[in-house]
Motif scaffolding. Structure first.
Motif, mmCIF file in Angstrom:
data_model
loop_
_atom_site.group_PDB
_atom_site.id
_atom_site.type_symbol
_atom_site.label_atom_id
_atom_site.label_comp_id
_atom_site.label_asym_id
_atom_site.label_seq_id
_atom_site.Cartn_x
_atom_site.Cartn_y
_atom_site.Cartn_z
ATOM 1 N N ILE A 1 -7.270 -4.360 -5.743
ATOM 2 C CA ILE A 1 -6.009 -4.088 -5.992
ATOM 3 C C ILE A 1 -5.655 -3.597 -7.319
ATOM 4 O O ILE A 1 -4.750 -2.486 -7.499
ATOM 5 C CB ILE A 1 -5.141 -5.168 -5.596
ATOM 6 N N ASP B 1 -0.479 3.058 -1.738
ATOM 7 C CA ASP B 1 -0.369 2.844 -0.523
ATOM 8 C C ASP B 1 -1.287 2.379 0.379
ATOM 9 O O ASP B 1 -2.528 2.630 0.102
ATOM 10 C CB ASP B 1 0.489 3.834 0.464
ATOM 11 N N LYS B 2 -1.137 1.047 1.013
ATOM 12 C CA LYS B 2 -2.211 0.541 1.714
ATOM 13 C C LYS B 2 -2.907 1.307 2.671
ATOM 14 O O LYS B 2 -4.239 1.208 2.983
ATOM 15 C CB LYS B 2 -2.021 -0.804 2.397
#
Length: 125
Positions: A33, A75-76
């Motif tokens: 992340i 954004d994932k």
């Protein structure tokens, strides 16, 4: 967070912690992340330095403005590959990527991945 506010909240049963702790992330998930967010912010910074719009970058990448917004926000749904390709399309180099990697936290306890508005996340006990 102010020490007095923190003490009051803890007295009421709240626990202060990081987003990683709240989400129970593994060290590898936390590092992933961190990397993705650092790369995403670098794309946005480079685009703004070049004074081009998301629409113009979308044209360069043969994509859409909304996709560029997702790239820049980490954004994932956006892959690291797409983020890096976008960064290179803006003229970034491998050395620029290396600098981002070098500046990442060295381990999970140094992680910057915390609540954006508040560096200490309140967790109910």
């Amino acid at each position: 967070m102010e020490i007095s506010k923190k003490a009051k909240l803890e007295k009421l049963g709240w626990k202060i912690g990081t987003t990683s702790e709240f989400l129970n992330l593994t060290p590898s998930e936390d590092q992933y992340i961190e990397l993705k967010l650092a790369l995403s912010k670098s794309v946005q910074k480079k685009r703004l330095e070049m004074k081009i719009t998301q629409v113009k970058l979308a044209d360069i990448l043969k994509s859409s403005q909304s996709r560029i917004a997702k790239i820049e926000s980490g954004d994932k749904s956006v892959s690291i590959d797409l983020i890096i390709n976008s960064y290179f399309a803006l003229g970034a180099t491998i050395q620029d990527i290396a600098k981002i990697l070098y500046e990442l936290p060295k381990d999970q306890k140094d992680s910057k991945h915390k609540d954006k508005k508040n560096p200490s996340k309140l967790l109910p006990v």
